[in-house]
Design a protein around this motif. Sequence first.
Motif, short mmCIF file in Angstrom:
data_model
loop_
_atom_site.label_atom_id
_atom_site.label_comp_id
_atom_site.label_asym_id
_atom_site.label_seq_id
_atom_site.Cartn_x
_atom_site.Cartn_y
_atom_site.Cartn_z
N UNK A 137 0.82 -1.21 0.00
CA UNK A 137 0.00 0.00 0.00
C UNK A 137 0.85 1.25 0.00
N UNK A 138 0.18 2.36 -0.21
CA UNK A 138 0.82 3.66 -0.22
C UNK A 138 -0.25 4.73 -0.21
N UNK A 139 0.15 5.95 -0.44
CA UNK A 139 -0.82 7.04 -0.48
C UNK A 139 -1.88 6.76 -1.53
N UNK A 140 -3.14 6.76 -1.12
CA UNK A 140 -4.30 6.65 -2.00
C UNK A 140 -4.59 5.23 -2.50
N UNK A 141 -3.87 4.19 -2.04
CA UNK A 141 -4.21 2.85 -2.53
C UNK A 141 -3.69 1.76 -1.61
N UNK A 142 -4.33 0.61 -1.71
CA UNK A 142 -3.81 -0.62 -1.12
C UNK A 142 -4.26 -1.78 -2.00
N UNK A 143 -3.32 -2.68 -2.32
CA UNK A 143 -3.65 -3.89 -3.08
C UNK A 143 -3.36 -5.08 -2.18
N UNK A 144 -4.24 -6.07 -2.19
CA UNK A 144 -4.12 -7.21 -1.29
C UNK A 144 -4.70 -8.47 -1.95
N UNK A 145 -4.12 -9.61 -1.59
CA UNK A 145 -4.57 -10.86 -2.20
C UNK A 145 -4.22 -12.03 -1.29
N UNK A 146 -5.01 -13.07 -1.39
CA UNK A 146 -4.72 -14.31 -0.68
C UNK A 146 -5.16 -15.49 -1.53
N UNK A 147 -4.55 -16.65 -1.29
CA UNK A 147 -4.80 -17.86 -2.07
C UNK A 147 -4.51 -17.64 -3.55
N UNK A 148 -3.42 -16.94 -3.85
CA UNK A 148 -3.04 -16.67 -5.22
C UNK A 148 -2.18 -17.80 -5.79
N UNK A 149 -2.22 -17.94 -7.09
CA UNK A 149 -1.43 -18.96 -7.76
C UNK A 149 0.06 -18.69 -7.63
N UNK A 150 0.45 -17.41 -7.73
CA UNK A 150 1.86 -17.04 -7.64
C UNK A 150 2.01 -15.84 -6.70
N UNK A 151 3.25 -15.56 -6.33
CA UNK A 151 3.50 -14.40 -5.48
C UNK A 151 3.77 -13.14 -6.30
N UNK A 152 3.47 -13.20 -7.61
CA UNK A 152 3.64 -12.04 -8.48
C UNK A 152 2.39 -11.17 -8.57
N UNK A 153 1.28 -11.66 -8.02
CA UNK A 153 0.00 -10.98 -8.20
C UNK A 153 -0.01 -9.59 -7.57
N UNK A 154 0.34 -9.48 -6.31
CA UNK A 154 0.27 -8.20 -5.61
C UNK A 154 1.24 -7.17 -6.20
N UNK A 155 2.51 -7.52 -6.47
CA UNK A 155 3.39 -6.55 -7.12
C UNK A 155 2.87 -6.08 -8.49
N UNK A 156 2.24 -6.99 -9.23
CA UNK A 156 1.68 -6.61 -10.53
C UNK A 156 0.53 -5.62 -10.37
N UNK A 157 -0.25 -5.80 -9.32
CA UNK A 157 -1.36 -4.89 -9.05
C UNK A 157 -0.83 -3.50 -8.70
N UNK A 158 0.17 -3.46 -7.85
CA UNK A 158 0.76 -2.17 -7.48
C UNK A 158 1.31 -1.46 -8.71
N UNK A 159 2.00 -2.19 -9.56
CA UNK A 159 2.57 -1.60 -10.77
C UNK A 159 1.48 -1.06 -11.69
N UNK A 160 0.42 -1.85 -11.86
CA UNK A 160 -0.68 -1.43 -12.74
C UNK A 160 -1.35 -0.16 -12.21
#
Length: 327
Positions: A137-160
């Motif tokens: 998370x950071x100013x104005x956003x937070x991305x979160x996930x659980x039971x994901x196939x890979x550990x790349x999901x949350x970083x990809x969300x932040x980047x997007x």
Amino acid sequence: MKPSIIIIHLIIMAFSINSYSQKPSDPLAHTFSIVARDANTGEMAVGVQSHWFSVGTGVSWGKAGVGVVATQSFTNRGFGINGLALLESGKTPQEALDILLSDDEGRDFRQVAILDAKGQVATHTGKSCIDFASHLNGKDFSVQANMMLTDNVVPAMEKAWKDNSTLPLAERMVAVLQAAQEQGGDIRGKQSAALLIVASEGSSKPWNDTLIDLRVDDAENPIAELDRLLKVFRAYEHMNKGDYFVEKNEMQNAMLEYNSAMQMFPKNLEMQYWTAITLANDQKIEEASAMLQKIYAQDANWRTLTQRLPKVGLLNVSEEDLKKLLQ
């Protein structure tokens, strides 16, 4: 059974019961989501996707001028309503989150994100959330996930989120969800998605404070369907603006809005029909009639509707012109 064996058996039973009692009985919503605020407009949003039926009814919570909440993993819906109430009482997101978790026996299974009208965020990922589970998370956003196939999901969300800063908030949220799915998303697959956007400030007409509330409860590709519904929503925004200009008798502006809607969905008979009626009210009878005949050929009920419009003042033409429109 020997006394020693009975004692061991009772100990095992007690341990099992105690362990189960710590696991919440709340509905599961293992998922990925984003809570966010548009720094320019102040609008706040929750976007979510899961392999779970009707995920938007449990995960997404928001109130204009107050904030938004995403409660997932083992979903505690009370965190939505109570979290917003705590924000409204003056608590920061972190204070609200601490209070919610303080007496929650299922805190280790929870994943919660809270964002307020200032863009402050607080996020919790319990230690018993199923891998891969994390948040950023950071100013104005937070991305979160659980039971994901890979550990790349949350970083990809932040980047997007960061890469799509020029998009309107709704489209930006969908881009984040799409990025998550491209990295594998929910290990179980796809089923439902939702997008909720509330206004930056509350008003005396709270029914207008929820700006977008789109839900895909059960679909093969819910994010794609959510994206489609958002496009339909945008088209109908043009239709609504067109209706507004018709009320003000600004037909040129009305036609611009209706044409914008039709360009987005050229096969939509509703959009075609009201464009034709506006042309007729602007005394462009021949052009309106040509459009209407094509519409009638696909569904004759629209001709019946045309017959009913003069009675309520939505079609103001002469009897002769009306006959041309009904041919």
